[in-house]
Write a protein that holds these residues in place. Structure first.
Motif, PDB file in Angstrom:
ATOM      1  N   GLY A 193      -2.756  -3.718   7.937  1.00 17.59           N
ATOM      2  CA  GLY A 193      -3.351  -2.954   7.230  1.00 17.59           C
ATOM      3  C   GLY A 193      -4.100  -3.574   6.134  1.00 17.59           C
ATOM      4  O   GLY A 193      -4.141  -4.755   6.167  1.00 17.59           O
ATOM      5  N   THR A 207       4.351   2.613   3.089  1.00 16.84           N
ATOM      6  CA  THR A 207       4.540   1.438   3.914  1.00 16.84           C
ATOM      7  C   THR A 207       5.585   0.472   4.121  1.00 16.84           C
ATOM      8  O   THR A 207       6.096   0.042   5.107  1.00 16.84           O
ATOM      9  N   ARG A 256       2.085   9.584  10.739  1.00  8.84           N
ATOM     10  CA  ARG A 256       1.129   8.346  10.349  1.00  8.84           C
ATOM     11  C   ARG A 256       1.035   8.705   8.965  1.00  8.84           C
ATOM     12  O   ARG A 256       0.934   7.687   8.159  1.00  8.84           O
ATOM     13  N   ASP A 257       0.794   9.873   8.649  1.00  9.08           N
ATOM     14  CA  ASP A 257       0.421  10.014   7.056  1.00  9.08           C
ATOM     15  C   ASP A 257       1.567   9.612   6.129  1.00  9.08           C
ATOM     16  O   ASP A 257       1.588   9.048   5.042  1.00  9.08           O
ATOM     17  N   GLU A 272       1.641   5.683   5.939  1.00  6.57           N
ATOM     18  CA  GLU A 272       0.854   5.241   5.162  1.00  6.57           C
ATOM     19  C   GLU A 272       1.012   5.459   3.625  1.00  6.57           C
ATOM     20  O   GLU A 272       0.473   4.872   2.567  1.00  6.57           O
ATOM     21  N   HIS A 319      -0.148  -0.652  14.077  1.00  4.18           N
ATOM     22  CA  HIS A 319      -0.726  -0.281  13.182  1.00  4.18           C
ATOM     23  C   HIS A 319       0.039   0.914  12.493  1.00  4.18           C
ATOM     24  O   HIS A 319       1.203   1.330  13.168  1.00  4.18           O
ATOM     25  N   ALA A 320      -0.411   1.859  11.578  1.00  2.00           N
ATOM     26  CA  ALA A 320       0.327   2.771  10.979  1.00  2.00           C
ATOM     27  C   ALA A 320       0.828   4.110  11.849  1.00  2.00           C
ATOM     28  O   ALA A 320       1.655   4.339  11.995  1.00  2.00           O
ATOM     29  N   ASP A 359       0.729  -1.214   0.207  1.00  2.84           N
ATOM     30  CA  ASP A 359      -0.032  -0.059   0.093  1.00  2.84           C
ATOM     31  C   ASP A 359       1.041   1.200   0.122  1.00  2.84           C
ATOM     32  O   ASP A 359       2.043   1.332   0.597  1.00  2.84           O
TER      33      ASP A 359
END
Length: 531
Positions: free
Chosen positions: A409, A390, A383-384, A387, A366-367, A202
């Motif tokens: 994810g 990844t 976090r952005d 994501e 998680h992210a 992703d």
């Protein structure tokens, strides 16, 4: 096992054949595979070929040449073909073949992108052949405007075109999966020689649709893959199976340090996930109030309020449902990591662990949690940023910590400190529900307890000893995803709960373990579907 490569690796594998003068042969093979994939996809949807319209958005390089040759083959099958040349030039031989086959050509220069976009969106098939594996960054200028307009029209319902990406969607980085807008989301990506990393990570995977690999003759020149995916045959071989004279201790004992008075359900779900994933015994350590709830939900679990040192286990699960104020549980988590046994560390345990770990410690953020971990290690990713990249983020975290890192994810990535990465995408969006990660931690913990000492099974699959921890985590992610999909299917494709995922695990395990390896290894001689 499905292998994926960087664009550089694929181009290097092509070099011996290009040096032998086989460049046009490679392009013809790729184009035939692309054209045949379009035909099969149309037929699988109950749609005809003769008289259907195809628009190919064409770049000036070899990717555009692949698209033009493929369109010429489709024209020979009776399809009406149009090419939109996004650059000032195009692959000359491919363009000549396309025009000889009766294809119409539009040049984007000097033509309003909106008009060409509208025509493309009305087509039955749109082939995206603008940028290939060598491209860095995204589309620019009028090409970007064209793709953005086509994407907007299709998203708004102004067309029903089947969108097929040639090798990869233009604007998706082949190496990292980073996305540079605009990108036209594909229903099908037909990629050549080997899958590209960016299609299996992703956010690139969001735009790839179903991925199909077309062999073109470079495969024997490809190096070790930089990313792998366990297929169903791999899962069937890697799942642990109890021996005839097995007992609960030989089948693996998992210690669980999870939950708190604030979040007792996390402990229950982690234990349920572990029990459903075949472990011989679960020992729970935690507050008495939580232990009482665990006993009620899972009477098979042995509960106590003792220490890590007092419990003999083969692996530990720590962290689910714990916060910074739960000092006693966090100390147990640190003790578990200090034991030297395999550990899956989730959620609240992540900030409490040493900065330097070993590959037998599997972190499952998680992210947002991964961003926090990276920031504690001196990085700046939020976090952005995680994501948006990844694959780079999970590799970086594993390199910095020395641990195996699983990034949860839609596509779950598992990185080993060696740089090896597994990518699994077996689930359903309904898995994004409270407690799902606790069940996943339980599944991975159970597999660590059962399979962690069985390095031989993984070495037979070419997995190095220190990489087997990542393979075990990927195996757990695949089981968890398939169980979630099964639970959703039993609800007519509807939502699932974390408990429902745990309930589906034994049946999912049974289905996977009984698959015929020989049947799963059969591949179409022309294409290899990834999902």
């Amino acid at each position: 096992m499905i292998s994926a490569y960087t664009g550089t690796q694929v181009r290097q594998a092509e070099e011996p054949l290009l040096a032998s003068g086989l460049g046009d042969v490679l392009m013809q093979r790729a184009a035939h595979g692309l054209a045949n994939a379009v035909i099969r996809e149309r037929r699988s949807r109950g749609l005809g070929i003769y008289g259907a319209s195809v628009s190919v958005l064409t770049g000036k390089g070899n990717n555009g040449g692949d698209g033009l040759y493929a369109a010429s083959f489709l024209a020979a099958r009776g399809m009406r073909t149009t090419a939109v040349l996004t650059g000032d030039t195009a692959h000359p031989q491919a363009l000549a073949a396309f025009e000889l086959a009766g294809g119409r050509v539009h040049r984007l220069n000097g033509t309003a992108p909106a008009a060409l976009a509208a025509e493309a969106a009305r087509s039955d098939v749109v082939i995206d052949a603008v940028l290939g594996t060598g491209a860095k960054g995204g589309l620019r200028g009028s090409a970007a405007a064209l793709v953005a307009a086509v994407s907007e029209l299709l998203a708004g319902g102004s067309g029903q075109a089947l969108v097929v990406a040639c090798d990869l969607p233009s604007g998706v980085d082949a190496d990292t999966g980073e996305v540079f807008e605009p990108v036209l989301p594909a229903d099908l990506t037909v990629t050549f020689g080997g899958a590209k990393n960016g299609l299996l990570a992703d956010p690139g995977a969001d735009y790839a649709g179903r991925v199909l690999v077309v062999p073109i003759g470079i495969e024997e020149h490809l190096p070790q893959p930089s990313l792998s995916r366990l297929d169903e045959a791999d899962l069937a071989r890697l799942l642990p199976h109890p021996a005839r004279r097995a007992h609960k201790y030989s089948r693996g004992v998992l210690g669980v340090v999870a939950g708190s008075v604030d979040y007792p359900g996390a402990a229950v779900l982690a234990c349920r996930g572990a029990l459903a994933a075949g472990v011989g015994m679960v020992r729970y350590l935690g507050p008495p109030e939580v232990a009482d709830l665990v006993r009620q939900a899972c009477p098979e679990v042995v509960c106590s309020a003792g220490s890590v040192a007092d419990n003999r286990v083969q692996a530990w699960l720590v962290g689910s449902g714990m916060g910074p104020e739960h000092h006693e549980q966090l100390q147990r988590a640190r003790d578990a990591v200090g034991s030297g046994l395999p550990v899956v560390a989730d959620a609240g345990a992540l900030p409490a662990l040493p900065e330097t770990l070993g590959p037998h410690v599997v972190l499952t953020p998680h992210a947002g949690e991964l961003a926090s971990l990276l920031q504690r290690l001196g990085r700046s990713e939020d976090r952005d940023a995680v994501e948006a990249g990844t694959l780079a983020a999970v590799r970086r975290a594993s390199e910095l910590t020395g641990a195996t890192v699983l990034l949860k994810g839609a596509t779950t990535l598992v990185a080993a400190p060696s740089g090896d990465v597994f990518s699994q995408a077996d689930g359903t969006p309904w898995l994004a529900t409270a407690g799902s990660g606790d069940v996943l931690a339980g599944v991975i913990g159970a597999l660590l307890a059962q399979a962690g000492n069985d390095a031989g099974r993984f070495s037979k699959e070419g997995v190095e000893p220190d990489v087997r921890w990542a393979a075990i985590a990927a195996l757990g992610a695949a089981l968890h995803g398939k169980a979630g999909r099964s639970a959703s299917d039993s609800n007519a494709g509807g939502p699932v709960t974390a408990g429902g995922i745990a309930d589906s695990l034994p049946q999912t395990w049974g289905k996977v373990s009984t698959l015929s390896n020989s049947g799963m290894r059969k591949r179409n001689s022309h294409t290899q579907p990834l999902r």
